[in-house]
Every structure is written in structure tokens, then in C-alpha cells.
Write a protein that holds these residues in place. Structure first.
Motif, PDB file in Angstrom:
ATOM      1  N   TRP A   7       0.836  -1.187   0.000  1.00  0.00           N
ATOM      2  CA  TRP A   7       0.000   0.000   0.000  1.00  0.00           C
ATOM      3  C   TRP A   7       0.872   1.238   0.000  1.00  0.00           C
ATOM      4  CZ3 TRP A   7      -0.008  -3.426   4.121  1.00  0.00           C
ATOM      5  CH2 TRP A   7       0.459  -2.960   5.341  1.00  0.00           C
ATOM      6  N   ASP A  38       0.665   5.509   0.995  1.00  0.00           N
ATOM      7  CA  ASP A  38      -0.050   6.563   1.709  1.00  0.00           C
ATOM      8  C   ASP A  38       0.103   7.860   0.932  1.00  0.00           C
ATOM      9  OD1 ASP A  38      -0.785   4.891   3.821  1.00  0.00           O
ATOM     10  OD2 ASP A  38       1.028   5.342   4.957  1.00  0.00           O
ATOM     11  N   ARG A  50       4.689   7.638   1.622  1.00  0.00           N
ATOM     12  CA  ARG A  50       5.322   6.423   2.151  1.00  0.00           C
ATOM     13  C   ARG A  50       4.608   5.223   1.561  1.00  0.00           C
ATOM     14  NH1 ARG A  50       2.134   8.248   5.992  1.00  0.00           N
ATOM     15  NH2 ARG A  50       3.676   9.625   6.885  1.00  0.00           N
TER      16      ARG A  50
END
Length: 135
Positions: A81, A83, A93
Motif C-alpha cells: 500500500w 499513503d 510512504r
């Protein structure tokens, strides 16, 4: 030695989504959520594709590392994932987590992390953390 990897997008009839095709023939659809800037929700946005690329690369890196080490491991799952923050949004990040089992799982994970093409290409732009998942 350098290698060129290419991808091209073309319009999907009667939509504003793009059909992406790699030079080797694989396809993916890029789009926005339904109702957002003409999107139909048919495919992935750029941040999703970036997370997918990071996860897919690490999935493959785990298998390359296992082969290089002659390690008998099983790759069960990789999650990735990113951010986003700011306006316009940008990736600040990323995180990659993997569930790998077998006697050499820790070593395979480390070798894969050290050799991950996409992760190492992006680390100059934002931090990327790695995690070993448990069953």
C-alpha cells in the motif's frame, strides 16, 4: 546494461478509461472512480497501479530469491500500500508485507527486499517499509 520497459494506453470505446498494453501484450485498465472526471470505475487509478507495481515486483522478487538460494519456501500473500498526503496528493510512504513460509523464509524475504527493483527505484522519493506477516 539498460533495458526499456514500455506501456501504452488507448481509449476504450464509449468510455474515458484507458486500456494499457505492455510491450509483451499484457493489459490493464486505468480509470477514475465512477463520476470522477468522467471515470467509469472500470480500472485502477495511478496510486493503485503504483501499489500494484510495488506488490507485484516484490511477489516476483520473492520467487527469484527463493530460486537463487535454492530455498523451499511458499509465498502465500503479498500486500502493498501507499499513503497519500497533500494537495495535489502525492505518495509520502509505502509499505510491503509478505507471508512466506519454509525454513529459509526469513532469508528469502531479506534477499528479495535487498534486490527489489521497484522498491529501490522509489526509495529516493519516499520511504518504503517491509514486514514479514505471520499465519
Amino acid at each position: 546494461m539498460s533495458r526499456k520497459i514500455s506501456f501504452s494506453y488507448s481509449a476504450i470505446s464509449e468510455t474515458q478509461a484507458g486500456l494499457g498494453r505492455s510491450s509483451s501484450g499484457q493489459v490493464v485498465i486505468a480509470d477514475r472512480p465512477s463520476g470522477s472526471a468522467g471515470g467509469s470505475g472500470l480500472g485502477f487509478n495511478g496510486a493503485e497501479l503504483l501499489a500494484a507495481s510495488l506488490g507485484a515486483c516484490f511477489w516476483n522478487d520473492l520467487h527469484y530469491a527463493a530460486q537463487a538460494l535454492s530455498a523451499k519456501v511458499r509465498v502465500h500473500r503479498v500486500q502493498a500500500w501507499v499513503d497519500l498526503a497533500g494537495e495535489p496528493p502525492r505518495v509520502v510512504r509505502a509499505h510491503v508485507a509478505a507471508l512466506v513460509t519454509g525454513e529459509a523464509a526469513a532469508q528469502v524475504l531479506e534477499v528479495a527486499r535487498e534486490g527489489s527493483t521497484i522498491a529501490h527505484s522509489l526509495m529516493g522519493a519516499f520511504p518504503i517499509s517491509f514486514e514479514r506477516l505471520s499465519d
